[in-house]
Each structure stands twice: as C-alpha cells, then as structure tokens.
Design a protein around this motif. Structure first.
Motif, mmCIF file in Angstrom:
data_model
loop_
_atom_site.group_PDB
_atom_site.id
_atom_site.type_symbol
_atom_site.label_atom_id
_atom_site.label_comp_id
_atom_site.label_asym_id
_atom_site.label_seq_id
_atom_site.Cartn_x
_atom_site.Cartn_y
_atom_site.Cartn_z
ATOM 1 N N ARG A 823 0.827 -1.214 0.000
ATOM 2 C CA ARG A 823 0.000 0.000 0.000
ATOM 3 C C ARG A 823 0.855 1.255 0.000
ATOM 4 N NH1 ARG A 823 -4.155 -2.708 -1.898
ATOM 5 N NH2 ARG A 823 -4.132 -4.745 -0.859
ATOM 6 N N LEU A 824 2.031 1.190 0.617
ATOM 7 C CA LEU A 824 2.924 2.342 0.610
ATOM 8 C C LEU A 824 3.435 2.617 -0.799
ATOM 9 C CD1 LEU A 824 4.428 4.430 2.359
ATOM 10 C CD2 LEU A 824 6.257 2.763 2.616
ATOM 11 N N ASP A 825 3.873 1.577 -1.484
ATOM 12 C CA ASP A 825 4.318 1.748 -2.870
ATOM 13 C C ASP A 825 3.173 2.184 -3.770
ATOM 14 O OD1 ASP A 825 6.862 1.078 -2.189
ATOM 15 O OD2 ASP A 825 6.773 -0.980 -2.917
ATOM 16 N N ALA A 826 1.982 1.615 -3.525
ATOM 17 C CA ALA A 826 0.829 1.981 -4.346
ATOM 18 C C ALA A 826 0.510 3.464 -4.205
ATOM 19 C CB ALA A 826 -0.378 1.133 -3.956
ATOM 20 N N LYS A 827 0.494 3.959 -2.980
ATOM 21 C CA LYS A 827 0.210 5.378 -2.782
ATOM 22 C C LYS A 827 1.299 6.242 -3.390
ATOM 23 C CE LYS A 827 -1.056 8.747 0.744
ATOM 24 N NZ LYS A 827 -1.273 9.003 2.193
ATOM 25 N N LYS A 828 2.518 5.784 -3.304
ATOM 26 C CA LYS A 828 3.618 6.559 -3.890
ATOM 27 C C LYS A 828 3.470 6.665 -5.401
ATOM 28 C CE LYS A 828 7.666 4.636 -3.923
ATOM 29 N NZ LYS A 828 8.965 4.113 -3.471
ATOM 30 N N PHE A 829 3.122 5.565 -6.066
ATOM 31 C CA PHE A 829 2.973 5.587 -7.518
ATOM 32 C C PHE A 829 1.753 6.390 -7.954
ATOM 33 C CE2 PHE A 829 6.093 2.271 -7.530
ATOM 34 C CZ PHE A 829 6.663 2.320 -8.783
ATOM 35 N N VAL A 830 0.675 6.323 -7.188
ATOM 36 C CA VAL A 830 -0.565 6.978 -7.602
ATOM 37 C C VAL A 830 -0.563 8.461 -7.253
ATOM 38 C CG1 VAL A 830 -3.060 7.037 -7.226
ATOM 39 C CG2 VAL A 830 -1.909 4.850 -7.486
ATOM 40 N N ALA A 831 -0.081 8.815 -6.068
ATOM 41 C CA ALA A 831 -0.277 10.169 -5.560
ATOM 42 C C ALA A 831 0.983 11.007 -5.475
ATOM 43 C CB ALA A 831 -0.919 10.103 -4.170
ATOM 44 N N GLU A 832 2.168 10.401 -5.404
ATOM 45 C CA GLU A 832 3.369 11.170 -5.112
ATOM 46 C C GLU A 832 4.370 11.215 -6.250
ATOM 47 O OE1 GLU A 832 4.978 9.547 -1.577
ATOM 48 O OE2 GLU A 832 3.209 9.979 -0.348
ATOM 49 N N LEU A 833 4.234 10.364 -7.255
ATOM 50 C CA LEU A 833 5.167 10.327 -8.376
ATOM 51 C C LEU A 833 4.479 10.754 -9.656
ATOM 52 C CD1 LEU A 833 7.082 6.960 -7.803
ATOM 53 C CD2 LEU A 833 7.816 9.255 -7.178
ATOM 54 N N ARG A 834 5.260 11.315 -10.563
ATOM 55 C CA ARG A 834 4.748 11.549 -11.901
ATOM 56 C C ARG A 834 4.452 10.207 -12.561
ATOM 57 N NH1 ARG A 834 9.605 15.606 -13.765
ATOM 58 N NH2 ARG A 834 9.221 17.248 -12.221
ATOM 59 N N ARG A 835 3.557 10.243 -13.516
ATOM 60 C CA ARG A 835 3.177 8.999 -14.176
ATOM 61 C C ARG A 835 4.360 8.449 -14.969
ATOM 62 N NH1 ARG A 835 -2.365 8.137 -17.647
ATOM 63 N NH2 ARG A 835 -2.202 5.879 -17.917
ATOM 64 N N PRO A 836 4.784 7.225 -14.707
ATOM 65 C CA PRO A 836 5.926 6.668 -15.444
ATOM 66 C C PRO A 836 5.541 6.355 -16.892
ATOM 67 C CG PRO A 836 5.485 5.462 -13.401
ATOM 68 C CD PRO A 836 4.291 6.311 -13.672
ATOM 69 N N ASP A 837 6.561 6.234 -17.719
ATOM 70 C CA ASP A 837 6.332 5.791 -19.082
ATOM 71 C C ASP A 837 5.957 4.314 -19.082
ATOM 72 O OD1 ASP A 837 7.055 8.222 -20.530
ATOM 73 O OD2 ASP A 837 9.067 7.867 -19.760
ATOM 74 N N ALA A 838 4.956 3.967 -19.874
ATOM 75 C CA ALA A 838 4.523 2.571 -19.964
ATOM 76 C C ALA A 838 5.565 1.780 -20.752
ATOM 77 C CB ALA A 838 3.160 2.484 -20.644
ATOM 78 N N VAL A 839 6.174 0.808 -20.090
ATOM 79 C CA VAL A 839 7.235 0.006 -20.706
ATOM 80 C C VAL A 839 6.755 -1.429 -20.803
ATOM 81 C CG1 VAL A 839 9.621 -0.770 -20.510
ATOM 82 C CG2 VAL A 839 8.995 1.525 -19.738
ATOM 83 N N ARG A 840 6.890 -2.006 -22.002
ATOM 84 C CA ARG A 840 6.526 -3.412 -22.172
ATOM 85 C C ARG A 840 7.642 -4.320 -21.657
ATOM 86 N NH1 ARG A 840 4.438 -4.503 -28.183
ATOM 87 N NH2 ARG A 840 6.340 -3.363 -28.672
ATOM 88 N N ALA A 841 7.262 -5.366 -20.962
ATOM 89 C CA ALA A 841 8.219 -6.353 -20.455
ATOM 90 C C ALA A 841 7.466 -7.653 -20.238
ATOM 91 C CB ALA A 841 8.868 -5.874 -19.162
ATOM 92 N N LYS A 842 8.103 -8.755 -20.564
ATOM 93 C CA LYS A 842 7.460 -10.056 -20.384
ATOM 94 C C LYS A 842 8.005 -10.824 -19.193
ATOM 95 C CE LYS A 842 10.512 -12.191 -23.829
ATOM 96 N NZ LYS A 842 10.560 -12.938 -25.101
#
Length: 1050
Positions: A823-842
């Motif tokens: 939940r800490l990482d989730a909040k950081k990605f959603v509310a505290e960081l700029r939106r990352p570039d969508a990178v494809r990876a398998k």
C-alpha cells in the motif's frame, strides 16, 4: 579577430525581423563582440540558421512578448530575404502554427487533460525553463559572433572572416554568455518541436507572457500517427473474433466456485476481465482494419499505449543542431528541456462522480484501509504499463506465499516454547546442584563463575535451536523453489492475458552519456588527423607515418560514420576504476564489522572491571544489544552511500543502452548491499567463537584484547538477536520511514523554495488561472525506476531464506512488512510520483536470476548454520554414540573440557577471586584433559563431531537439491489451461485468415461474371441497331469485349 575596443561599424548594422515583430538596435549602442569557446558549443555551424529557416518559422513562432535583442548582419543578403518573407509567414502561421493556451480557455481543457479545443487529448508533456534575457544592452555589453547560430573558436574566427563565399555571420548582442546558451537551447527546442510536427504530432504551447519561469509543450498524437507507430511497434490489440473459454468440470469447478464466493469480499471493486470468453489479439496493421473493433479512434488505444507511442517518437526524433543523434533523453541531459512525462488521468481525490482510472486505483488499491483486498493487477498494468504491473504481481505473489511460511515458522517457535521445560541440556545447565565452575571470561579482572548463571540464555536458545528448526530449514528451501516456480507460472499467465506472448526485444536508443563519449572520441580523432596533416604540410612527418597514410588511403581511409563505437580499450579505465572501487567498498564494510568487534571486546572488558554487580551480570546483554544497534546504523548509512556509488561506477563504464545500464547497476548495487547487510550476520554465524584458543593460550587482538566467545548456550541465540534487529530495523527505518519521510521533506523544501522565489520571475499566467493537470504533475517527484523497490525486497528475501534456521519468525515479520509495503508503494505511484512511461516487459529480468541464485545459496548457508552454529549435530552424536542410556543426560558435561588453573600465563589469572581452592576450571570445547598424555589436544569426540557435521552438510544439500528438482518437475511452467487456449487461438487465427483469403479469391473470381452481366444489355442494343451483322461476328465482338474488360479490371 574582432577588435574589442572598436565599435561595430554602422554600415554593417542591419535590422533583423524577429518572428513576431521587428527588433531594432538601441540608439547609441556600442557593442563589443565576444568570441565564445568552440568547446562550449560543439554544434555544427548550421545550428541556428537551420533553426530559423523559412519553413521553420512557418510552423513555430516565438511569443509576442519575447525579450528584445540586438542583431546585426555581416552582409545585406540575409536581411533582405528575411524581411521579404516575414509578413507572408506571419499570415500563414495563423493557420499552421501550434495552438496557444489562453488564460480564458481554462474550462475547455477538461481539467488540463485536453488541448484548448477540448477535443484532442494530451498524450505527453515537455517542460522547459525560461531564463531571463536582458532587454537592453549597456554601452560595454558583450556580443557573441555566431556563424549561423553556433559560437566559434577564437583561434579560427579571423580565418573564417577571410574566407570568400562563407555564410553570413550574425552578431548577437547579449549581456553575458549565459544568454547565448539560452538562445542555443531555444533554437534546439524550436527545431525539435518542428521535427515532432513533421512526424505528425500536434503541439500546443502557452503564450509566454513572462520573463522567466516554466514553459510547457503539450503533445497530442492523431489517429494516423497512432496507427502508424502501433504497426511499427507491433502492438497487439483485440480483434472482433471472440471464442469461448472452456470451463472446468467436476470437483475442480466446485472448489473454484466455493473459493470465489469465499474471497468475493477481498476482490477490488474494479472492472474485471471476462473469464468465459476472450477476444483474439493480433499485432495492429493498417491493412487489416476490418479485423479490429474500431468504434472510436480516440479511445481505441488506451492512455498508456498512447503515451508509449509518443515517447518512442520523442526518443528517435533527431535535432540537427547537434553533431550526433539527439532524442528527448539527450535534450533533457543537456538542459534543453527540464523533464518529459505523460499526464495522470486527473485528480485522485476529486469529488466528481465520474471515476477515472487514477481515482479507482487510489480508492481500491493505494489506501491502507483496503490492505486486505487483492491488487487490481490488470488495472495497474493498464495504467502504468507491463513492467510496473509485473513488479506488483511479483510482490503480491511473494506476500501470499509468505503466509504458509509464516504459519510454519510460528508452529516451530511454539514447539520450542512447549518443549522448553523438557529439554534436558538446559535443565542440567540450570541445575545448581550439578554446578560447573567455569574459567574466567577475561584476563585479570574477570573471576570464575558458575554455569548455572547462564540458565536464562540456555532456555532462550532452545526456542530457536531445537529439532524442529532442521525441518523448517528444509521446508524453507523447498518454499523458495516453490515460490520461483509459482512465479514462472504466474508470469506466463499474465503474459498471455496481457498479449505479451511472442514479444520481441525492441531496439534501444543509445544513452546520452554514450553519445557524448562517442562524440569526444570522434573529436579527438579529428584533432589528431588535423595535427597529422599539419605536420605533413610542414614536412616533419616520419617515414612510418607516411607508409601508414598510404595504406589507409589505399583502403579508403578511416570511416567515422554510424559504425563508430566504443571499444574495450575505451572502457578499460572504467573497468579498472570499478574493480578497485568495489574492492575498496567491500574492505570498508569489513572494516566497519571489525570496528564493531573491537567495540564489543573493549566494552566487555571495561564493564568487567566495574565494581557494580548489576553491571557485571548484564555484560553480555548490554554489549550484544548496543553492538547490534551500531551495526544497524552503519548498514543503513552505507546502504545509502553504496547506492550512489553503484550508480557512479556504472556511469564510468559508459553502457550503450538503458537496459545494459540497469543490469550493471543492479549487479553492483546488489553486491555491495549484500555484503553490507549480511557481513555482521556471517561473522556471528561462522566466525565468532571459532578462533578463541583455550585457557592458557588465548588468541589476542593488538596484544591486549582476547577474541570474544559465544555464550554457554551457543552463538545461535546471538545470531537470532542480530538477524531480528537488523531485519526489523531496516524494514522500519529504511523501507518505511525513508519512503514516507524523504518525499515529504523534498516536497516541503520545494514549496519553501517556490515561496521564497522572486514573484517577478514566476509565470505570470500561473497567478491568474487555476493550476492545470500538467502543473500538478510537474510538482510531483519524478519516477527513477524500480531498482530500489526490487532491491529492498531482494534483501528481505535473503533474511527470510539465508538464516531462517536461526530465526523462524522471519517470514512472519516479512509478511507484516509487505502488507504495509504494497500500500505504501501503491500510494507513492498513484499520488506522489509523476506517471511513469509505460514500458513493455514479459518478465522481471535479471531479478529472477538473483532470486534463483539466492535460493540455491540459502541451502548451503542453512546447512552450515545447522551443522556448525547450532548444537543439533553434537547432541545427535552424543545421543547415539556416547550416551549410556540413549538419552541426553550428561550432555553438558560431555561438551566441557578441563583446564589446570596453575597453567595460566603470568598476569592473566584473576587478581581477586571469591572462589577458594580452585584447581581446575571448565571451558566449552572438545579437548583432552590436563592429565592426559596429549593434554589440551583435540579429543576423539571433536573429530567425530566434525565428521558428522560435514556429512550432514553433504546429505542436507543433496537431499534439498533433489527435492527441489522433483518440485520443479512436478510444477509445469505453462499452466495447462493457458497452453490449451494458446493452441486454440492459433487454430482460430488460421481459420480467420484462410476464410479471409477465400473471400478475396471469391471476390476476384466474381469479376468476370459481373462483366458478362454488364455486357448483356449492350449486346441486345447492338443486335437491334446492327441486324445486318452475322451471328458469328456478333459472338466474336461480345467475347472480345468481355475479355478486354476483364483484363482492364484486374
């Protein structure tokens, strides 16, 4: 060379039209040109001229309130051409130029997610800094002679003036060299944005009503660009074809149904993918548009895919003002742009009833109140891309599998608690009637002591040193294998669901540092060639070099084209620096561990000399606790240092691509942090108490300090304390407090910095309009990658698996930490960081190899912990070889040896003792007694136990390895249902394409039939008009017409 004391000739002064108006020199101005260094501006001479051509002015304009600058031309040709075309271009620009965002158009942008027209979606944002340019030049202000916009070398300026037919030189009167730098950056931005529009992108910019501040370039990708790039990138999209997924029958279906009903409250309230049917997916091609369900071109590609397409264009778009290929990463590295990022989908705390994906992620994933729910992995992947989606899927599976490991660890711990009162060795150690007089723990100040005083330590050791820990070690080794195999199955399923099967490696662009290093190499080679030619002209060249030149000229010379690359010779200094630096850092870690050892020994000796009895009785507890806390602080500090050092060392190697850079950075950071985190634990587990010596012949450090010994109950209890404090401390301080506190401190610092800034230097438009989405996102922290997130979990995985034999509760504490961490990482990605570039990876890349290596290494470590650190093997040997009745009675006496106190070295015996008539004392070791012929040599029991320990290590390793291989064989990497679906999809695709080809064939074959039907009315008219023709002539004419029309259509 320009004369610095002479004013510029008035005859050469000309007025130069700007993009929006006419800029005239200040009256009475006397400029003194400055020739900027060539090394400060390595761009070619056509830089600014190319940026200010007629075609360029047609597409990009400078805002009307641009600062004034004085220009003068070296000739009249350029001025006349510019003046003649200026008015025409100004009229044309209103049709073709970028949209400008007006302050009163705020409501049309739909909260900053669209252009000012409210229709075109913003797919990407570029940010740059507007630096202040002086509007007036003083009498002694400097100028910069810029041939076509590029500063010249002072040693070459005179030669350039004398050459006939050279292009015109523009004199920029600027206040200081920094203004010329800003002009160069502005020219590069304009040219780069023009190239973006030539690639089909639409651009919108703010009207720059400011002298200094932040500028935004908003980018939109139209449909024809999206479709073109999607075909180029081979992006898989859903087709109209749908097939039914075969449902399971029997007991499995009933169990799944029951499980779904049981876990329904745990499911997030987001849109779930259909489980009964699936759309066939196929790489997007414009030739097969009829296969796709394109109902709305604006929403056919989701936001993450749109931003990824735009980012690919940004990375490969070149800037001709540089001497090497330029993409957005290089422009950001050179300060042309400040940052580039896609926009979030609105506010996550908005009260608008219309939910966006960001708001859904915050409500159902990023809040601590939903810690008990499953993660919406599909929505995470859709919003952030496959690479981040795989990280959270991996973290979720790891956390789920920690639950059974935690349960087994708790059972093992409670087994130790239940059997503590029936443990015979600890009861014998606590029995005061059967007491043993032990040798002093230090020289001079320490006295003899009774073994019963260590009763509490012995009882506590049994909690973690019992037969159940052996079973738990085997279980955790198999658990690590189960986790890796389960992840491979999970990864395969996600790759199928996310249409990543058959994903090819994308061509990566070189990093800016690599291109810069390559450019330096080319410049040095060119400089060397020029010097060589100069020597040849002066007649000082040697015969060997002449012969070399002849050979090179015969071979066609040296090519400095695209095949130029950095060789191993160019990287040798970086590799040597890496090797030496890593050895130094490892030595620094060992030095820190050694320093803590000295601290433990010195503090124990100082406390032993105290006259306070309570201080003497708590020596071991005090020294152990304080030393572990010091170790924890040193580990946290060195971890932060090693992270920065690993990045610096990786940059020294100059990797070509981001993927290579990331892999090398991961390896270095993991090596340094692994040694830093586990070095104190390795010391306690395998080295402490092994090199102490014996009474009368102890091992000393610096001739004064005796090596420290293990507690009477063994070192396993101290290993447990060390592991638990370091693990919990790192998770609490480094993983949680740092992740929460540091971003907030940065945000507060940035806010205070903005408040202290001069209001005149701020964006004037920002004070009159509500902040848009791009303003809010720019104020967030930039995304720096997943390496720190993976690294902390990998280190935790090591604590869970490597020394789990000494601390069965490690999986439980890891589970509790991960519940918060998700939940800490989730909040950081959603509310505290700029939106990352969508990178494809398998897959998760090199992290899987590190996990696999640590899983295998944990088998060896746990085998040695059980065999060497714990008393499991000595107890087993005593019970089956030396016990009279096959019980553990007499085990404590069996492990203690005798020492004659008269053989103490002079000055080492106790100076004041409360014990009288002591002739022998006991110490823990397997040695011959002093009355033996081989006094104080290792006894037969020692060699028997050593052989049993080595045998156990071999048996344990081979047993666990065999069981692991059996587990791998039993667990298929590809789930059976996924394998069947993939085969069915291939069959359906073959049917679809065969049907399509058959329809094409039928369509082609239908052309002659249609032609014959069209010719029938014509033949009837011809019969009525030309009845005198014979039947044979009419048939020949009809067949010829049909044949001709058939070939014409084809």
């Amino acid at each position: 060379m320009a004369d610095h004391g002479r004013p510029a000739p008035v005859a050469e002064k000309r007025r130069l039209h700007s993009f929006q108006g006419e800029l005239e020199p200040e009256p009475g101005h006397r400029g003194t040109p400055i020739i900027l260094s060539h090394h400060a501006y390595p761009e070619p001479r056509k830089a600014t001229a190319r940026a200010r051509t007629k075609e360029f002015e047609k597409y990009l304009t400078v805002p009307r309130c641009s600062p004034r600058a004085n220009f003068s031309l070296a000739s009249d040709a350029s001025d006349s051409a510019t003046s003649a075309s200026h008015s025409k271009e100004e009229l044309e620009s209103s049709l073709v130029i970028n949209n400008y965002f007006e302050e009163n158009e705020e409501g049309d942008t739909k909260k900053g997610l669209y252009f000012s027209d409210g229709k075109r979606k913003i797919d990407y944002v570029l940010v740059y800094q507007n630096r202040k340019v002086t509007s007036q030049s003083t009498t002694q202000s400097s100028g910069a002679i810029v041939p076509n916009g590029t500063a010249t070398n002072p040693h070459r300026s005179k030669a350039h003036k004398q050459l006939p037919g050279r292009q015109q030189e523009v004199v920029l009167d600027v206040g200081n060299p920094h203004e010329s730098v800003e002009e160069e950056r502005r020219a590069r931005r304009e040219e780069f944005e023009k190239n973006l529009m030539e690639n089909g992108l639409a651009i919108e910019k703010d009207k720059e009503m400011k002298t200094q501040g932040i500028g935004y370039v908003r980018i939109h990708a139209p449909w024809h660009v999206l479709s073109r790039e999607a075909e180029f990138l081979k992006i898989k999209v859903q087709t109209k074809k749908v097939f039914e997924i075969q449902q399971e029958d029997g007991i499995t279906a009933k169990m799944n149904s029951i499980w779904q009903k049981f876990t329904k409250p745990l499911q997030p309230k987001v849109e779930q993918s259909a489980q009964k049917s699936k759309h066939l997916s196929h790489p997007f091609t414009r030739d097969k548009m009829h296969l796709y369900n394109v109902t709305n071109k604006e929403t056919f590609f989701d936001n993450a895919t749109r931003s990824r397409i735009v980012y690919e264009i940004l990375k490969r778009t070149s800037c001709a003002t540089a001497r090497y290929n330029m993409g957005i990463t290089t422009l950001i590295a050179n300060g042309v742009y400040d940052s580039a990022f896609p926009l979030h989908d609105g506010d996550y705390e908005d009260t608008d009833p219309e939910d966006n994906e960001r708001k859904m992620l915050y409500q159902e994933w990023a809040r601590y109140g939903v810690f008990y729910k499953y993660q919406p992995i599909d929505l995470i992947r859709k919003y952030f891309g496959e690479k981040i989606g795989l990280y959270f899927a991996w973290l979720g599976l790891y956390t789920q599998l920690l639950m059974p490991a935690s349960l087994v660890g708790i059972i093992v711990f409670f087994y130790g608690c239940v059997t503590i009162d029936s443990d015979i060795p600890s009861l014998e150690m606590c029995d005061e009637k059967n007491n043993f007089t032990m040798c002093p723990l230090c020289d001079k100040s320490c006295d003899y002591w009774y073994l019963s005083t260590a009763c509490a330590t012995a009882r506590a050791s049994h909690l973690f040193d019992n037969p159940a820990t052996v079973f738990f070690s085997i279980f955790m080794a198999l658990w690590a294998t189960l986790f890796l195999e389960s992840w491979k199955r999970r990864q395969t399923r996600l790759c199928y669901q996310w249409d990543l099967t058959g994903l090819e490696e994308e061509e990566e662009h070189p990093r800016p540092e690599y291109e810069s290093k390559l450019l330096q190499k080319k410049l040095l080679r060119e400089e060397k060639d020029r010097n060589q030619q100069k020597k040849e002209q002066e007649g000082h060249s040697l015969g060997k070099s002449k012969w070399k030149d002849k050979v090179l000229s015969a071979m066609g010379g040296i090519s400095l084209g695209e095949n130029e690359k950095l060789t191993w010779r160019d990287r040798v200094p970086g590799y040597l620096g890496n090797f030496v630096s890593i050895l130094f850092m490892i030595g620094l870690t060992f030095s820190a561990v050694f320093g803590v050892i000295i601290y433990r020994i010195s503090i124990a000796a100082a406390m032993a000399m105290s006259t306070n009895e309570s201080t003497k009785s708590n020596i071991r507890v005090t020294v152990t606790a304080t030393a572990v806390i010091i170790n924890l602080l040193v580990i946290i500090i060195l971890d932060e240092i090693y992270g920065a050092v690993a990045e610096w060392l990786t940059k020294m190697e100059v990797p070509k691509t981001e993927k290579i850079f990331e892999e090398r950075l991961i390896l270095k950071a993991f090596l340094l942090k692994f040694v830093n985190s586990y070095a104190p634990i390795f010391y306690v587990a395998f080295f402490k108490g092994r090199f102490v010596g014996r009474p009368g012949r102890y091992v000393y450090i610096f001739h004064d300090y005796r090596m420290e010994e293990c507690a009477p109950g063994g070192c396993l209890m101290e290993l447990c304390i060390q592991l638990s404090i370091i693990m919990l401390g790192k998770q609490l301080i480094q993983n949680n407090l740092f992740e929460i506190g540091i971003p907030r401190m940065k945000k507060l610092f940035r806010k205070l910095k903005d408040e202290r800034a001069d209001p005149k230097e701020s964006n004037n438009s920002g004070s009159t309009r509500h902040p848009q989405q791009w303003d809010l996102d720019y104020n967030l922290e930039p995304f720096t990658g997943l390496t720190p997130e993976y690294m902390e979990m990998i280190v935790q995985f090591g604590f869970v698996t490597l020394f789990v034999a000494s601390f069965p509760l490690a999986p439980l504490f890891a589970l509790l930490n991960n519940i918060i961490e998700i939940r800490l990482d989730a909040k950081k990605f959603v509310a505290e960081l700029r939106r990352p570039d969508a990178v494809r990876a398998k897959d998760i890349g090199i992290w899987y190899n590190i996990l696999s290596g640590m899983g295998k290494f944990s088998v060896i470590i746990n085998a040695f912990v059980i065999a060497i650190t714990s008393d499991f093997i000595p107890r087993l040997v005593y019970q089956y070889m030396y016990s009279d009745d096959g019980s553990m009675h007499g085990f404590v006496n069996h492990t203690l040896s005798y020492f004659n106190v008269s053989e103490f070295l002079q000055g080492t015996h106790p100076q004041s003792s409360h014990f009288n008539n002591i002739k022998v004392c006991r110490y823990k070791d397997y040695r011959e007694p002093p009355w033996s012929d081989h006094a104080y040599d290792y006894s037969k029991q020692y060699w028997a136990i050593l052989a049993a320990r080595l045998t156990f290590v071999i048996i344990f390793q081979n047993l666990v390895m065999v069981l692991s291989e059996v587990l791998v064989w039993l667990i298929s990497e590809v789930p059976k249902d996924i394998s069947m679906r993939m085969k069915k999809e291939k069959t359906l695709f073959v049917d679809v394409f065969l049907k399509e080809e058959q329809e094409k064939v039928n369509l082609i074959e239908s052309f002659p039939v249609q032609d014959r039907q069209k010719q029938r009315p014509k033949n009837e008219v011809q019969k009525s008009r030309a009845s005198n023709f014979t039947q044979r002539a009419r048939s020949q004419r009809s067949s010829f017409t049909s044949f001709s029309s058939q070939h014409t259509d084809v």
